[in-house]
Design an enzyme around this catalytic site. Sequence first.
Site, mmCIF file in Angstrom:
data_model
loop_
_atom_site.group_PDB
_atom_site.id
_atom_site.type_symbol
_atom_site.label_atom_id
_atom_site.label_comp_id
_atom_site.label_asym_id
_atom_site.label_seq_id
_atom_site.Cartn_x
_atom_site.Cartn_y
_atom_site.Cartn_z
ATOM 1 N N GLU A 1 0.628 5.054 0.666
ATOM 2 C CA GLU A 1 0.253 4.201 -0.456
ATOM 3 C C GLU A 1 0.764 4.717 -1.797
ATOM 4 O O GLU A 1 1.284 3.948 -2.622
ATOM 5 C CB GLU A 1 -1.269 4.014 -0.504
ATOM 6 C CG GLU A 1 -1.833 3.118 0.588
ATOM 7 C CD GLU A 1 -2.009 3.809 1.930
ATOM 8 O OE1 GLU A 1 -1.666 5.015 2.018
ATOM 9 O OE2 GLU A 1 -2.484 3.158 2.875
ATOM 10 N N HIS B 1 -14.567 1.022 3.932
ATOM 11 C CA HIS B 1 -13.736 -0.180 3.974
ATOM 12 C C HIS B 1 -14.422 -1.405 3.380
ATOM 13 O O HIS B 1 -13.937 -2.518 3.553
ATOM 14 C CB HIS B 1 -13.332 -0.495 5.432
ATOM 15 C CG HIS B 1 -12.486 0.561 6.063
ATOM 16 N ND1 HIS B 1 -12.995 1.533 6.874
ATOM 17 C CD2 HIS B 1 -11.159 0.816 5.976
ATOM 18 C CE1 HIS B 1 -12.028 2.334 7.281
ATOM 19 N NE2 HIS B 1 -10.907 1.924 6.739
#
Length: 362
Positions: free
Chosen positions: A65, A134
């Site tokens: 990322e 998440h």
Amino acid sequence: MPNFVNRDITYGQAIREGLDNAMDRDPNVIVIGEGVPDPKAIFNTTAGLREKFGAQRVFDMPLSENGMTGICIGAALSGMRPVMIHQRIDFALLAMDQLVNNAAKWHYMFNGKISVPMVVRVIVGRGWGQGPQHSQSLQAMFAQVPGLKVVMPTTAYDAKGMLIAAIEDNNPVMFIEHRWLHQIKDNVPEEYYRVPIGLAKVMHEGDAVTVAAFSYMAVESLIAAKALMSCMGISIEVLDMRSVSPLDVASVLTSVLKTGRLIVADTAFHSGSIAGELISQVAEKSFDALKTNPVRITSPNHPTPTSHFMTEHYYPDPRTIVDTIVEMLEVDRNLPSYQKMCAMVRRDGPHDTPNRGFTGPF
């Protein structure tokens, strides 16, 4: 505003159409992210884009990322307009250095002579046992950064128009989608159009209480507003804030001057939330207009539980909102109309998914 046609599409389809329209109009727009060409196509929001625009403009992304965000920043500095997609906002934490210290600062550090026209799509929300790593709503964290715009459209119409506006913006924009919104339908024009960043809109007019809501909490607030009006004749004003940074405090002040009462409903944790920031600014600018203390409705200061049994008591819902309003207005809870209202806002089916057609977190 473009002319409406009788065409209802989902929030997810509206985002896909916004990407398609933007890529058609500007060959510098590229799309990159984890799972972009996957068969599920990130809630179907990227379906068919690679087939139409080719592998040179629509990319899958390795699990790197921070590095990939740096590459996208470099592409933006070189004249491209990348749309980078993370299937969860939690993954963007791995790229905080690039987003905060590079993307958001470049325009300022070079005296406006160069910009980073980049969109970072991230998804928040709950369900399916995704748990503490998440399911976080971290919009306030990004909204703290000068130079970084943060938007959270609620309707499909706004999702398409705000995505196009974000892609056209010459500076970085965090585009935050709640996964429970992807299947909600709305009337969305086929043509290319923009929805301005930084302006709230009134979803339901009223004069008893102002409810300023972010993302999916605007949907929950609208359900509460209709139940309150139908069962008890209480008219509340629901504002869909749409943008976290810039924050449209002026529209909230206008409503509070009419109602004298304020609730801010947010998807994030209680402490440090944008809800607290909005209340603070309203109190600073128009304290005398408040008839009672403002209230924020958020998730508790506790990591999101994985168990769906535990999440039943974790997330606020329309019942939370109506009970807060009843308490604020000092309404008798023994009234039959209150019991009827509670029955109206009760959610049928599994509480950890938005509807029985929900097919999973991706």
